[in-house]
Write an enzyme that holds these catalytic residues in place. Structure first.
Site, mmCIF file in Angstrom:
data_model
loop_
_atom_site.group_PDB
_atom_site.id
_atom_site.type_symbol
_atom_site.label_atom_id
_atom_site.label_comp_id
_atom_site.label_asym_id
_atom_site.label_seq_id
_atom_site.Cartn_x
_atom_site.Cartn_y
_atom_site.Cartn_z
ATOM 1 N N ASN A 1 -50.554 15.594 -57.377
ATOM 2 C CA ASN A 1 -51.763 15.352 -58.181
ATOM 3 C C ASN A 1 -51.849 13.897 -58.618
ATOM 4 O O ASN A 1 -52.934 13.312 -58.640
ATOM 5 C CB ASN A 1 -51.811 16.289 -59.390
ATOM 6 N N MET B 1 -44.020 19.958 -66.586
ATOM 7 C CA MET B 1 -43.567 21.338 -66.747
ATOM 8 C C MET B 1 -42.883 21.597 -68.085
ATOM 9 O O MET B 1 -41.762 22.107 -68.131
ATOM 10 C CB MET B 1 -42.627 21.705 -65.591
ATOM 11 N N LEU C 1 -46.086 21.004 -74.857
ATOM 12 C CA LEU C 1 -46.003 20.051 -75.973
ATOM 13 C C LEU C 1 -46.341 20.777 -77.276
ATOM 14 O O LEU C 1 -47.199 21.662 -77.304
ATOM 15 C CB LEU C 1 -46.984 18.905 -75.720
ATOM 16 N N HIS D 1 -54.360 23.102 -64.194
ATOM 17 C CA HIS D 1 -53.664 24.387 -64.092
ATOM 18 C C HIS D 1 -54.076 25.054 -62.772
ATOM 19 O O HIS D 1 -55.268 25.110 -62.455
ATOM 20 C CB HIS D 1 -54.027 25.285 -65.283
ATOM 21 N N ASN E 1 -55.055 18.698 -68.752
ATOM 22 C CA ASN E 1 -54.049 19.325 -67.903
ATOM 23 C C ASN E 1 -54.741 19.936 -66.690
ATOM 24 O O ASN E 1 -55.870 20.402 -66.788
ATOM 25 C CB ASN E 1 -53.346 20.437 -68.704
ATOM 26 N N GLY F 1 -45.521 15.264 -57.692
ATOM 27 C CA GLY F 1 -46.557 14.271 -57.987
ATOM 28 C C GLY F 1 -47.696 14.203 -56.988
ATOM 29 O O GLY F 1 -48.327 13.154 -56.844
#
Ligand code: GAR
Length: 202
Positions: free
Chosen positions: A14, A91, A94, A110, A108, A12
């Site tokens: 981010n 991780m 969806l 990346h 998202n 976590g």
């Protein structure tokens, strides 16, 4: 005020960058209302609790199939009136069904410059291992919208980071996080919040 949910699976950092950006004022027009983890032991949950943010754990293994798990997840997001879903080290991929319920409402981060080192199988340290194996001299991070193609949605923000000859995947991962991810993810959230309020005003 844009209502944000952050979906996490691990450390976590981010999420922490987003929380810190709310405190510093980099994020002014959005607020994290909910943190959802698919992993019970994710340290990101502690970070959320320390910041007095509501948390939930929704694990695939507690449901009979992936569709039921995704239904529980989308119900939770709808119940909490979430406007923007941020995948920050979440991780798992969806399904198209889930993603199509929230068009242009999921983003998202990346850890590479898309379209390099992305798509199925490219997550976490594996991304940096692949970059070092290829011998690229520049890598970075990308914030993008999530659609039904893994790492395939429209790009919102990117930032380049230098690769050094002495890098290990772990060292490179840390530099990409510090110099790129923790910078562009909060800024992308604020940008979307500003664009959303422009749309509702006009
Ligand atoms: C981050 O580097 C993020 O970009 C990456 O996982 C890490 C999570 O760290 N995500 C992916 O690889 C998704 N494809 P964090 O839990 O400390 O934010």
């Amino acid at each position: 005020m844009l209502r944000v949910a952050v979906l996490v699976s691990g450390g976590g950092t981010n999420l922490q960058a987003i929380i810190d950006a709310q405190t510093s004022g980099v994020i002014k027009d959005a607020k994290v209302q909910l943190v959802v983890s698919n992993v019970l032991s994710a340290y990101a949950l502690e970070r959320a609790k320390n910041a007095n943010i509501k948390t939930a754990v929704v694990r695939k293994k507690d449901f009979e199939n992936v569709a039921l798990w995704e239904n529980a997840l989308s119900d939770l997001l709808i119940e909490n009136k979430i406007d923007l879903i941020v995948l920050a080290g979440f991780m798992t991929i969806l399904s198209a069904d889930f993603v199509n319920k929230f068009p242009e409402k999921i983003i998202n981060v990346h850890p590479a410059l898309i379209p390099s080192f992305c798509g199925e199988g490219f997550y976490g340290l594996k991304v940096h291992e692949a970059a070092l194996e290829k011998g690229v001299k520049i890598t970075g991070a990308t914030v993008h919208y999530v659609n039904e193609i893994a790492d395939g949605g429209k790009i919102i923000m990117q930032k380049a980071v230098e690769v050094k000859d002495t890098d290990t995947p772990e060292i490179l991962q840390k530099r990409v996080m510090q110099q790129a991810e923790w910078d562009i993810l909060p800024r992308a959230i604020q940008l979307i919040a500003e664009q959303t309020s422009d749309k509702t005003e006009s």
